[in-house]
Enzyme design. Structure first.
Site, PDB file in Angstrom:
ATOM      1  N   CYS A  13       0.979  -1.179   0.018  1.00  0.00           N
ATOM      2  CA  CYS A  13       0.101  -0.061  -0.056  1.00  0.00           C
ATOM      3  C   CYS A  13       0.858   1.351  -0.073  1.00  0.00           C
ATOM      4  O   CYS A  13       0.295   2.431   0.104  1.00  0.00           O
ATOM      5  CB  CYS A  13      -1.003   0.118   1.287  1.00  0.00           C
ATOM      6  SG  CYS A  13      -1.991  -1.549   1.319  1.00  0.00           S
ATOM      7  N   CYS A  23      -4.505   4.833   8.670  1.00  0.00           N
ATOM      8  CA  CYS A  23      -4.809   3.419   8.753  1.00  0.00           C
ATOM      9  C   CYS A  23      -5.907   3.114   9.823  1.00  0.00           C
ATOM     10  O   CYS A  23      -6.618   2.040  10.103  1.00  0.00           O
ATOM     11  CB  CYS A  23      -3.560   2.627   9.257  1.00  0.00           C
ATOM     12  SG  CYS A  23      -2.839   3.222  11.095  1.00  0.00           S
TER      13      CYS A  23
END
Length: 238
Positions: free
Chosen positions: A195, A218
């Site tokens: 990512c 996150c």
């Protein structure tokens, strides 16, 4: 619960803020959360200069760059950190929800939740306060980060919140701290390998995180409350 502490200390930054938290009333009840990422050496060095036995919690999601794992070992040894706790996601949860290891492609928020949020919640159990390395100049949801705030019943400290990019670089240079090996490959901010792409800038260092998605965090950090400590005097943090 922590209003008095916040009122007393929120004008401080860097080691001036860390010291009274780590060695004072929260001694033994506070942990530092570190990704051992692009700028992590600054906060880790400050903490180690105060107490090398301060618990340092770091998440190993199972998706980290090999360079990040090597850098973690390098900094741990260099700074003499004696209580680095590598926290991993629950194996049963991974088998049930991400057996193929591809959840990040379908549902990155859920992937972060099981690989980061839940393990950190477990690791912080028993602590009254935690320290993170967020900085306002990273932008996005971090623009208004406070140096001190109450977060879900704990005191949360961000000693570098008001630091600038130039101050971070000056600290690294002054103390001759090693840079993250991925920086020279063009990474300004470093998360999980699938990512994170090379890219970013000093004005937008997190541009390479979740590239192409609206996702910015996150989930381990909630949206900050409006800040009342928006400015600080220029200081020398050597």
């Amino acid at each position: 619960m922590y209003e008095a502490v916040i009122a007393e200390l929120d004008h401080l930054d860097g080691p001036d803020l860390l010291a009274p938290l780590v060695t004072g009333r929260l001694c033994g009840n506070i942990a530092l959360i570190s990704s051992f990422g692009a700028e992590s050496a600054v906060l880790l060095h400050m903490a180690a200069s105060i107490d090398r036995s301060l618990p340092v919690i770091t998440l190993d999601t199972g998706k980290l760059f090999a360079e990040a794992i090597a850098y973690r070992a390098q900094l741990t040894a260099l700074l003499g950190l004696t209580d680095v706790r590598v926290v991993r996601p629950d194996a049963d949860a991974l088998r049930a929800l991400d057996a193929a290891g591809s959840l990040h492609r379908r549902d990155p928020d859920r992937c972060c939740h099981i690989r980061k949020v839940l393990p950190l919640e477990e690791a912080l159990s028993g602590f009254k306060a935690w320290i993170s390395g967020r900085k306002r100049y990273h932008g996005g949801l971090r623009t208004d980060v406070s140096t001190l705030e109450e977060d879900d019943g704990r005191l949360k400290a961000d000693p570098l919140a008001r630091f600038t990019h130039l101050e971070i670089e000056a600290y690294l240079d002054h103390h001759r701290l090693p840079r993250h090996p991925l920086i020279e490959k063009g990474y300004f901010s470093i998360g999980c390998a699938p990512c994170t792409v090379a890219g970013g800038s000093t004005d937008n260092p997190r541009a390479g995180r979740w590239s192409g998605l609206s996702k910015m965090e996150c989930g381990i950090h909630r949206s900050p409350a409006p800040s009342c400590n928006s400015a600080r005097p220029a200081s020398d943090f050597r």
